[in-house]
Write a protein that holds these residues in place. Structure first.
Motif, PDB file in Angstrom:
ATOM      1  N   LEU B 160      35.643  52.489  56.189  1.00 41.78           N
ATOM      2  CA  LEU B 160      35.053  51.362  55.451  1.00 41.78           C
ATOM      3  C   LEU B 160      33.539  51.447  55.256  1.00 41.78           C
ATOM      4  O   LEU B 160      33.022  51.064  54.208  1.00 41.78           O
ATOM      5  CB  LEU B 160      35.351  50.040  56.186  1.00 41.78           C
ATOM      6  CG  LEU B 160      36.773  49.512  56.150  1.00 41.78           C
ATOM      7  CD1 LEU B 160      36.833  48.154  56.843  1.00 41.78           C
ATOM      8  CD2 LEU B 160      37.252  49.374  54.711  1.00 41.78           C
ATOM      9  N   LEU B 161      32.818  51.910  56.307  1.00 42.93           N
ATOM     10  CA  LEU B 161      31.359  51.750  56.275  1.00 42.93           C
ATOM     11  C   LEU B 161      30.648  52.575  55.199  1.00 42.93           C
ATOM     12  O   LEU B 161      29.768  52.030  54.516  1.00 42.93           O
ATOM     13  CB  LEU B 161      30.756  52.007  57.659  1.00 42.93           C
ATOM     14  CG  LEU B 161      31.032  50.905  58.691  1.00 42.93           C
ATOM     15  CD1 LEU B 161      30.432  51.275  60.044  1.00 42.93           C
ATOM     16  CD2 LEU B 161      30.483  49.560  58.227  1.00 42.93           C
ATOM     17  N   PRO B 162      30.978  53.872  55.004  1.00 47.98           N
ATOM     18  CA  PRO B 162      30.215  54.599  53.971  1.00 47.98           C
ATOM     19  C   PRO B 162      30.274  53.939  52.586  1.00 47.98           C
ATOM     20  O   PRO B 162      29.213  53.669  52.001  1.00 47.98           O
ATOM     21  CB  PRO B 162      30.813  56.007  54.006  1.00 47.98           C
ATOM     22  CG  PRO B 162      31.354  56.143  55.389  1.00 47.98           C
ATOM     23  CD  PRO B 162      31.856  54.767  55.758  1.00 47.98           C
ATOM     24  N   GLY B 177      23.710  56.525  58.810  1.00 48.70           N
ATOM     25  CA  GLY B 177      23.969  57.311  60.019  1.00 48.70           C
ATOM     26  C   GLY B 177      23.944  56.446  61.270  1.00 48.70           C
ATOM     27  O   GLY B 177      24.874  56.464  62.069  1.00 48.70           O
ATOM     28  N   THR B 178      22.869  55.644  61.426  1.00 50.82           N
ATOM     29  CA  THR B 178      22.762  54.794  62.611  1.00 50.82           C
ATOM     30  C   THR B 178      23.926  53.810  62.672  1.00 50.82           C
ATOM     31  O   THR B 178      24.556  53.622  63.720  1.00 50.82           O
ATOM     32  CB  THR B 178      21.429  54.022  62.600  1.00 50.82           C
ATOM     33  OG1 THR B 178      20.373  54.931  62.322  1.00 50.82           O
ATOM     34  CG2 THR B 178      21.165  53.354  63.937  1.00 50.82           C
ATOM     35  N   ALA B 179      24.241  53.185  61.520  1.00 47.87           N
ATOM     36  CA  ALA B 179      25.325  52.203  61.489  1.00 47.87           C
ATOM     37  C   ALA B 179      26.661  52.852  61.843  1.00 47.87           C
ATOM     38  O   ALA B 179      27.451  52.290  62.613  1.00 47.87           O
ATOM     39  CB  ALA B 179      25.401  51.552  60.114  1.00 47.87           C
ATOM     40  N   ALA B 180      26.912  54.052  61.323  1.00 48.34           N
ATOM     41  CA  ALA B 180      28.178  54.743  61.611  1.00 48.34           C
ATOM     42  C   ALA B 180      28.265  55.096  63.096  1.00 48.34           C
ATOM     43  O   ALA B 180      29.330  54.972  63.706  1.00 48.34           O
ATOM     44  CB  ALA B 180      28.308  55.999  60.754  1.00 48.34           C
ATOM     45  N   GLY B 181      27.141  55.516  63.691  1.00 44.80           N
ATOM     46  CA  GLY B 181      27.145  55.877  65.116  1.00 44.80           C
ATOM     47  C   GLY B 181      27.352  54.669  66.012  1.00 44.80           C
ATOM     48  O   GLY B 181      28.110  54.726  66.976  1.00 44.80           O
ATOM     49  N   VAL B 187      33.992  59.034  65.521  1.00 46.93           N
ATOM     50  CA  VAL B 187      34.719  59.204  64.257  1.00 46.93           C
ATOM     51  C   VAL B 187      33.772  58.939  63.084  1.00 46.93           C
ATOM     52  O   VAL B 187      33.773  59.662  62.083  1.00 46.93           O
ATOM     53  CB  VAL B 187      35.952  58.272  64.178  1.00 46.93           C
ATOM     54  CG1 VAL B 187      36.886  58.731  63.085  1.00 46.93           C
ATOM     55  CG2 VAL B 187      36.684  58.226  65.504  1.00 46.93           C
ATOM     56  N   GLY B 188      32.914  57.903  63.249  1.00 49.41           N
ATOM     57  CA  GLY B 188      31.923  57.603  62.214  1.00 49.41           C
ATOM     58  C   GLY B 188      30.893  58.714  62.094  1.00 49.41           C
ATOM     59  O   GLY B 188      30.503  59.103  60.987  1.00 49.41           O
ATOM     60  N   THR B 189      30.460  59.234  63.242  1.00 46.97           N
ATOM     61  CA  THR B 189      29.480  60.327  63.248  1.00 46.97           C
ATOM     62  C   THR B 189      30.043  61.532  62.511  1.00 46.97           C
ATOM     63  O   THR B 189      29.361  62.155  61.690  1.00 46.97           O
ATOM     64  CB  THR B 189      29.146  60.715  64.710  1.00 46.97           C
ATOM     65  OG1 THR B 189      28.610  59.567  65.370  1.00 46.97           O
ATOM     66  CG2 THR B 189      28.143  61.855  64.771  1.00 46.97           C
ATOM     67  N   ASP B 190      31.298  61.842  62.802  1.00 44.25           N
ATOM     68  CA  ASP B 190      31.951  62.971  62.139  1.00 44.25           C
ATOM     69  C   ASP B 190      32.050  62.722  60.631  1.00 44.25           C
ATOM     70  O   ASP B 190      31.792  63.612  59.820  1.00 44.25           O
ATOM     71  CB  ASP B 190      33.342  63.160  62.754  1.00 44.25           C
ATOM     72  CG  ASP B 190      34.158  64.188  61.997  1.00 44.25           C
ATOM     73  OD1 ASP B 190      33.756  65.357  62.022  1.00 44.25           O
ATOM     74  OD2 ASP B 190      35.154  63.807  61.368  1.00 44.25           O
ATOM     75  N   ALA B 191      32.384  61.476  60.260  1.00 45.47           N
ATOM     76  CA  ALA B 191      32.578  61.171  58.834  1.00 45.47           C
ATOM     77  C   ALA B 191      31.283  61.306  58.038  1.00 45.47           C
ATOM     78  O   ALA B 191      31.271  61.904  56.956  1.00 45.47           O
ATOM     79  CB  ALA B 191      33.142  59.755  58.677  1.00 45.47           C
ATOM     80  N   VAL B 192      30.165  60.758  58.555  1.00 42.55           N
ATOM     81  CA  VAL B 192      28.910  60.853  57.797  1.00 42.55           C
ATOM     82  C   VAL B 192      28.274  62.234  57.948  1.00 42.55           C
ATOM     83  O   VAL B 192      27.597  62.711  57.040  1.00 42.55           O
ATOM     84  CB  VAL B 192      27.891  59.751  58.184  1.00 42.55           C
ATOM     85  CG1 VAL B 192      28.440  58.374  57.869  1.00 42.55           C
ATOM     86  CG2 VAL B 192      27.492  59.848  59.641  1.00 42.55           C
ATOM     87  N   GLY B 193      28.533  62.874  59.102  1.00 43.86           N
ATOM     88  CA  GLY B 193      27.903  64.155  59.380  1.00 43.86           C
ATOM     89  C   GLY B 193      28.424  65.295  58.527  1.00 43.86           C
ATOM     90  O   GLY B 193      27.708  66.265  58.267  1.00 43.86           O
ATOM     91  N   GLY B 204      24.428  60.404  65.944  1.00 47.00           N
ATOM     92  CA  GLY B 204      24.514  60.880  67.328  1.00 47.00           C
ATOM     93  C   GLY B 204      23.628  60.047  68.241  1.00 47.00           C
ATOM     94  O   GLY B 204      24.047  59.618  69.326  1.00 47.00           O
ATOM     95  N   ALA B 205      22.387  59.778  67.791  1.00 48.80           N
ATOM     96  CA  ALA B 205      21.477  58.935  68.575  1.00 48.80           C
ATOM     97  C   ALA B 205      22.066  57.526  68.710  1.00 48.80           C
ATOM     98  O   ALA B 205      22.013  56.923  69.782  1.00 48.80           O
ATOM     99  CB  ALA B 205      20.106  58.895  67.911  1.00 48.80           C
ATOM    100  N   GLY B 206      22.644  57.007  67.622  1.00 48.39           N
ATOM    101  CA  GLY B 206      23.219  55.661  67.639  1.00 48.39           C
ATOM    102  C   GLY B 206      24.402  55.555  68.581  1.00 48.39           C
ATOM    103  O   GLY B 206      24.513  54.593  69.343  1.00 48.39           O
ATOM    104  N   LEU B 207      25.283  56.549  68.546  1.00 54.51           N
ATOM    105  CA  LEU B 207      26.490  56.445  69.389  1.00 54.51           C
ATOM    106  C   LEU B 207      26.157  56.563  70.867  1.00 54.51           C
ATOM    107  O   LEU B 207      26.728  55.844  71.693  1.00 54.51           O
ATOM    108  CB  LEU B 207      27.552  57.469  68.937  1.00 54.51           C
ATOM    109  CG  LEU B 207      27.747  58.810  69.619  1.00 54.51           C
ATOM    110  CD1 LEU B 207      28.727  58.689  70.768  1.00 54.51           C
ATOM    111  CD2 LEU B 207      28.290  59.802  68.626  1.00 54.51           C
ATOM    112  N   VAL B 208      25.199  57.433  71.207  1.00 58.33           N
ATOM    113  CA  VAL B 208      24.830  57.571  72.612  1.00 58.33           C
ATOM    114  C   VAL B 208      24.069  56.322  73.078  1.00 58.33           C
ATOM    115  O   VAL B 208      24.343  55.777  74.155  1.00 58.33           O
ATOM    116  CB  VAL B 208      23.977  58.847  72.835  1.00 58.33           C
ATOM    117  CG1 VAL B 208      23.463  58.897  74.261  1.00 58.33           C
ATOM    118  CG2 VAL B 208      24.812  60.081  72.539  1.00 58.33           C
ATOM    119  N   GLY B 209      23.149  55.830  72.240  1.00 59.39           N
ATOM    120  CA  GLY B 209      22.400  54.623  72.593  1.00 59.39           C
ATOM    121  C   GLY B 209      23.324  53.439  72.803  1.00 59.39           C
ATOM    122  O   GLY B 209      23.207  52.712  73.801  1.00 59.39           O
TER     123      GLY B 209
END
Lengths: 114, 227
Positions: B160-162, B177-181, B187-193, B204-209
């Motif tokens: 949905l997000l992209p 990118g931040t929103a997807a993470g 899964v979001g990181t993979d999709a936008v990446g 990546g920074a968003g998901l870890v944070g």
């Protein structure tokens, strides 16, 4: 041949960092998973200029993340009865929650930049 | 041996799906992770393979997940100057996004009457599975159900997000990118990446944070969130 050896060494390095992360989490009762600590350790390693040779292999492995998520996604079917019992309300909660979280995050990036 | 063959087969199937989606020029909302999982699910159902056996057969892929998360560091490192310049908005967005993620999960679960089990499992669903498992184990929550809801949330967000954020003119690499993470973790990181390495670094920074924040904040608030 040398490229293959370098690739294998890089993957071993990433495995070791993940294991070191697990060990650190166990030893110090850290509130994060071992992979998170391993990622931090990898960033420190790269910042010192060491381990830069592992970057191509790391990018290759990160590019396979999608394939690695496939089995847990198939595993969601284990909970099919619980999820089906949640029905449209669970689906609505998932969709609305993701939209709220994504839009709040994106809007914050946009309006706090500059 | 059969585990290695099965795992290699899944990687090959996934890469074939990625290529097919690109070749057919399908929209960004078509998730190769979801397409591959549905195909394999159909195959398992047709052959009568139990999910427990499938889980055992895919153990090599499970073992690669932690090193693959570590490997996200390469993308973060390559874009470190950009990430550092975006430090303040990135930190604020991760904080606001994670807070809205946990709050919306709990409030929606209560408002829609999902019941105590799903409500408890839903608290950690905006963070990636390793973080969700860690937090749920610590608080004595429903660990595997929570892991499944986290994966499902990631897929919903990746789909949905992209398109949604692009329609809202929030589709640049840092913002999307931040929103997807934060909202859809791995899964979001993979999709936008797959489309943009810079977006992957922000994700990546968003998901870890987001994962670290949830791991720190959720356990002390647990009785209040899940009660």
């Amino acid at each position: 041949m040398r490229r293959t050896a370098g690739f294998i060494a890089s993957i071993v390095l990433l495995f070791l960092l993940a294991r070191i992360g697990d060990a650190a989490v166990a030893a110090f009762a850290l509130p994060v998973p071992g992979a998170g600590v391993g990622l931090a350790a990898y960033l420190v390693l790269l910042a010192t200029g060491l381990g830069e040779g592992s970057i191509p292999a790391a990018r290759g492995l990160a590019g396979l993340l999608g394939a690695l998520i496939v089995p847990p996604l198939v595993g969601v079917a284990t909970f099919a009865p619980v999820l089906a019992a949640g029905g449209w309300r669970l689906a609505a909660a998932l969709v609305a929650g993701v939209v709220v979280t994504g839009v709040v995050t994106a809007a914050t990036v946009r309006f706090t930049a500059r | 041996m059969s585990a290695l063959v099965a795992s290699a087969g899944i990687v090959a199937a996934y890469l074939a799906v990625v290529r097919m989606i690109r070749w057919l020029a399908l929209p960004a909302a078509v998730s190769p992770v979801l397409v591959t999982a549905l195909g394999i699910g159909a195959l398992l159902a047709a052959t009568g393979t139990p999910l427990a056996r499938f889980a055992a057969m895919t153990m090599p892929l499970h073992l690669l997940l932690a090193p693959a998360i570590v490997a996200l560091g390469a993308g973060v490192h390559a874009n470190r100057a950009t990430l550092r310049r975006a430090g303040r908005p990135l930190a604020l967005a991760v904080t606001a996004g994670t807070a809205s993620g946990v709050a919306s999960a709990v409030l929606l679960a209560r408002a829609l009457g999902l019941g105590p089990l799903l409500t408890a499992a839903t608290v950690t669903r905006t963070v990636s599975t390793p973080f969700a498992v860690l937090v749920q184990t610590r608080v004595g929550g429903p660990v595997s159900l929570a892991a499944s809801l986290a994966v499902a949330t990631g897929v919903v967000g990746a789909v949905l997000l992209p398109p949604l954020l692009k329609a809202l003119r929030l589709g640049d690499a840092a913002t999307l990118g931040t929103a997807a993470g934060v909202a859809a973790h791995l899964v979001g990181t993979d999709a936008v990446g797959r489309r943009d390495p810079l977006a992957a670094a922000f994700a990546g920074a968003g998901l870890v944070g987001a994962g670290i924040l949830v791991a720190l904040v959720v356990p002390p608030l647990w009785p209040w969130l899940a009660g």
